[in-house]
Motif scaffolding. Structure first.
Motif, PDB file in Angstrom:
ATOM      1  N   ASP A 459     -54.735 -18.154 -53.973  1.00  0.00           N
ATOM      2  CA  ASP A 459     -54.054 -17.465 -55.077  1.00  0.00           C
ATOM      3  C   ASP A 459     -54.919 -17.433 -56.327  1.00  0.00           C
ATOM      4  N   GLU A 460     -55.625 -18.525 -56.584  1.00  0.00           N
ATOM      5  CA  GLU A 460     -56.486 -18.584 -57.772  1.00  0.00           C
ATOM      6  C   GLU A 460     -57.580 -17.529 -57.694  1.00  0.00           C
ATOM      7  N   ILE A 461     -58.216 -17.397 -56.535  1.00  0.00           N
ATOM      8  CA  ILE A 461     -59.304 -16.426 -56.383  1.00  0.00           C
ATOM      9  C   ILE A 461     -58.767 -15.000 -56.484  1.00  0.00           C
ATOM     10  N   ILE A 462     -57.663 -14.720 -55.797  1.00  0.00           N
ATOM     11  CA  ILE A 462     -57.075 -13.370 -55.839  1.00  0.00           C
ATOM     12  C   ILE A 462     -56.696 -12.994 -57.262  1.00  0.00           C
ATOM     13  N   ASN A 463     -56.031 -13.897 -57.961  1.00  0.00           N
ATOM     14  CA  ASN A 463     -55.581 -13.582 -59.318  1.00  0.00           C
ATOM     15  C   ASN A 463     -56.750 -13.380 -60.271  1.00  0.00           C
ATOM     16  N   ARG A 464     -57.784 -14.183 -60.104  1.00  0.00           N
ATOM     17  CA  ARG A 464     -58.951 -14.041 -60.984  1.00  0.00           C
ATOM     18  C   ARG A 464     -59.635 -12.701 -60.753  1.00  0.00           C
ATOM     19  N   GLN A 465     -59.783 -12.310 -59.475  1.00  0.00           N
ATOM     20  CA  GLN A 465     -60.413 -11.021 -59.188  1.00  0.00           C
ATOM     21  C   GLN A 465     -59.522  -9.873 -59.630  1.00  0.00           C
ATOM     22  N   LEU A 466     -58.228 -10.052 -59.493  1.00  0.00           N
ATOM     23  CA  LEU A 466     -57.283  -9.010 -59.909  1.00  0.00           C
ATOM     24  C   LEU A 466     -57.423  -8.719 -61.398  1.00  0.00           C
ATOM     25  N   CYS A 467     -57.650  -9.752 -62.200  1.00  0.00           N
ATOM     26  CA  CYS A 467     -57.872  -9.543 -63.637  1.00  0.00           C
ATOM     27  C   CYS A 467     -59.037  -8.590 -63.879  1.00  0.00           C
ATOM     28  N   HIS A 468     -60.094  -8.752 -63.098  1.00  0.00           N
ATOM     29  CA  HIS A 468     -61.268  -7.876 -63.277  1.00  0.00           C
ATOM     30  C   HIS A 468     -60.925  -6.428 -62.923  1.00  0.00           C
TER      31      HIS A 468
END
Length: 497
Positions: A459-468
């Motif tokens: 979830d952390e990786i997905i959310n961080r990439q989603l911000c980009h």
């Protein structure tokens, strides 16, 4: 007329009496140590595989020419550009970046686009990709990035988690990742894609004036890409599709062609450019820095032997010629060191004596010895400089103008410091230029790739990439988030503030 028969010999020229049966004590007895030909055959077979390239391991290549069609001598004194109509022979190697030598060449991956021009001032290597940008802009990041594209050290499997973890922690990668996730990430073979220097280089003219330049090599076959489904299907049906397509086209006389162009930026323009003109994650807008035609590249001869001419071909951005030089592009500066070093490891210190790499014009220096020295090692000539016995000299007419460095403070400068941290404008502009179908395919490809992220940090990786993705373009971010099945409450956390 029948071809003259030749005796089978060992590598040292000794005729071979029996090439199929080992010498044994009796028909069922043990093999004798003295069967040297058996040992030679097995020992050579054991060493047939040289280390494959760490990157760009799978590739295809062909010979051809560059024919100059436009006068650019006002920018460069390079002899390769000296007159309209001039032809220079070349060797061009295409490749995938991340896969091993036996991988499928329709994988979603950038494609290498490396050209060796055999000029009278030495070999000029233009070593680029089929994209105008790259994932990182500092060479210290390169090894870490490539590790994420290879195999997990525990499972020995490709890992979406590794890839997206790295990309999400390095927003400078976003521009290239967006291109990779579009249908441009799965080109229809090598003939239907563009090539780019990606890096900024410099031109120097007869007046010793310098300008900055980028190279663009545009296919005349027309751009053709596979959808993700098509690429996946062909990967299973014919993992060597691109190799087969290129070789077959040249064999039947359908010679592929590309037009070479350059963009030019003066030193004064570089100082006021919106972005760092030497940042490998950025492009120069063609509206302001238009493409200037240089010539036509044609591939018209297949190699006679894949290993000798394609596998042993070695390209290095360090190899520039008079009239073409480097820039402060940090990734280029790193590649000047690392590429020749990789070739010395893989092929040996004398790799430039291999025919496909050898300059066809005069070479004079004091390099001696080393593995696989095959040119006579300069005989009895002196191996030091200066000396009183030969007439080799330094030609100062090839000297480049000095660089005017605008800073004299050496430090580890943050590559993404203020003024260097706009990672979203160009990828956002690129997405908004796409057709509705291209946008749909790109979002689908991103969703499919990000769906492979797993583990406790998922979830952390997905959310961080989603911000980009949201910062680049809200429609892009919304499409990816919805494709991943995130609810509106979760979406609102990633919308740009």
């Amino acid at each position: 007329m029948m071809e003259e028969k030749k005796k089978l010999t060992t590598a040292s020229g000794i005729p071979v009496a029996n090439n199929e049966d080992s010498m044994t004590v009796g028909p069922r007895g043990p093999i004798l140590l003295q069967d040297f030909h058996l040992h030679e055959k097995m020992a050579h077979f054991n060493r047939e595989r040289i280390p494959e390239r760490v990157v760009h391991a799978k590739g295809s290549g062909a010979y051809g020419t560059l024919t100059i069609t436009n006068d650019i001598t006002q920018y460069s004194r390079a002899k390769v550009f000296s007159e309209v109509g001039k032809q220079t022979p070349l060797f061009l190697r295409f490749s995938t970046v991340g896969g091993e030598k036996g991988s499928a060449d329709t994988e979603r991956d950038p494609r290498g686009f490396a050209i060796k021009f055999y000029t009278e001032d030495g070999n000029w290597d233009l070593v680029g990709n089929n994209t105008p940008v790259f994932f990182v802009k500092d060479p210290k990041k390169f090894g870490d990035f490539i590790h994420t594209q290879k195999r997990n050290p525990q499972t020995n499997l490709k890992s979406a988690t590794m890839m997206w973890d790295f990309w999400s922690l390095n927003p400078e990668s976003l521009h290239q990742v967006l291109i990779l996730m579009s249908d441009r990430g799965t080109p229809d073979g090598y003939r239907h894609m563009h090539g780019f220097s990606s890096h900024t280089f410099s031109f120097i003219n007869k007046e010793n004036e310098r300008v900055w330049t980028k190279f663009h090599i545009k296919t005349e076959q027309g751009i053709k890409n596979f959808t993700n489904d098509e690429a996946t299907r062909i990967k299973g049906e014919d993992p060597d599709y691109a190799q087969r397509d290129l070789f077959g086209a040249i064999e039947r006389g359908d010679f592929p062609r590309w037009k070479m162009y350059v963009q030019i930026m003066t030193e004064e323009q570089a100082k006021i450019f919106r972005w760092n003109p030497f940042d490998l994650t950025k492009t120069w807008p063609q509206g302001k820095y238009p493409l200037i035609e240089v010539g036509v590249i044609e591939l018209n001869k297949n190699p006679d032997n894949y290993f000798a001419e394609v596998e042993q071909a070695a390209f290095a951005p360090a190899h520039v010629i008079d009239g073409i030089s480097y820039s402060p592009d940090k990734m280029l500066q790193g590649r000047i060191l690392s590429y020749p070093d990789a070739h010395r490891y893989r092929l040996g210190v004398n790799y430039e004596q291999i025919p496909v790499n050898r300059c066809p014009f005069m070479v004079s220096n004091y390099q001696r010895d080393g593995y696989m020295r095959v040119d006579g090692n300069s005989g009895s000539a002196p191996n030091y400089f200066p000396n009183s016995f030969d007439n080799i000299y330094e030609d100062e007419s090839y000297k480049e103008p000095a660089w005017n460095l605008e800073n004299d403070i050496a430090d580890w400068y943050n590559r993404n410091a203020p003024g260097e941290d706009d990672h979203y404008t160009q990828p956002g502009d690129l997405f908004r230029l796409m057709t509705p179908e291209a946008k749909k395919n790109t979002i689908s490809n991103i969703v499919g790739a990000m769906s492979g992220i797993d583990g406790p940090k998922k979830d952390e990786i997905i959310n961080r990439q989603l911000c980009h993705w949201f910062r680049a373009d809200v429609q892009l971010g919304m499409g990816v988030a919805q494709g991943l099945g995130l609810n509106m409450e979760t979406l609102s956390e990633h919308l740009p503030r």
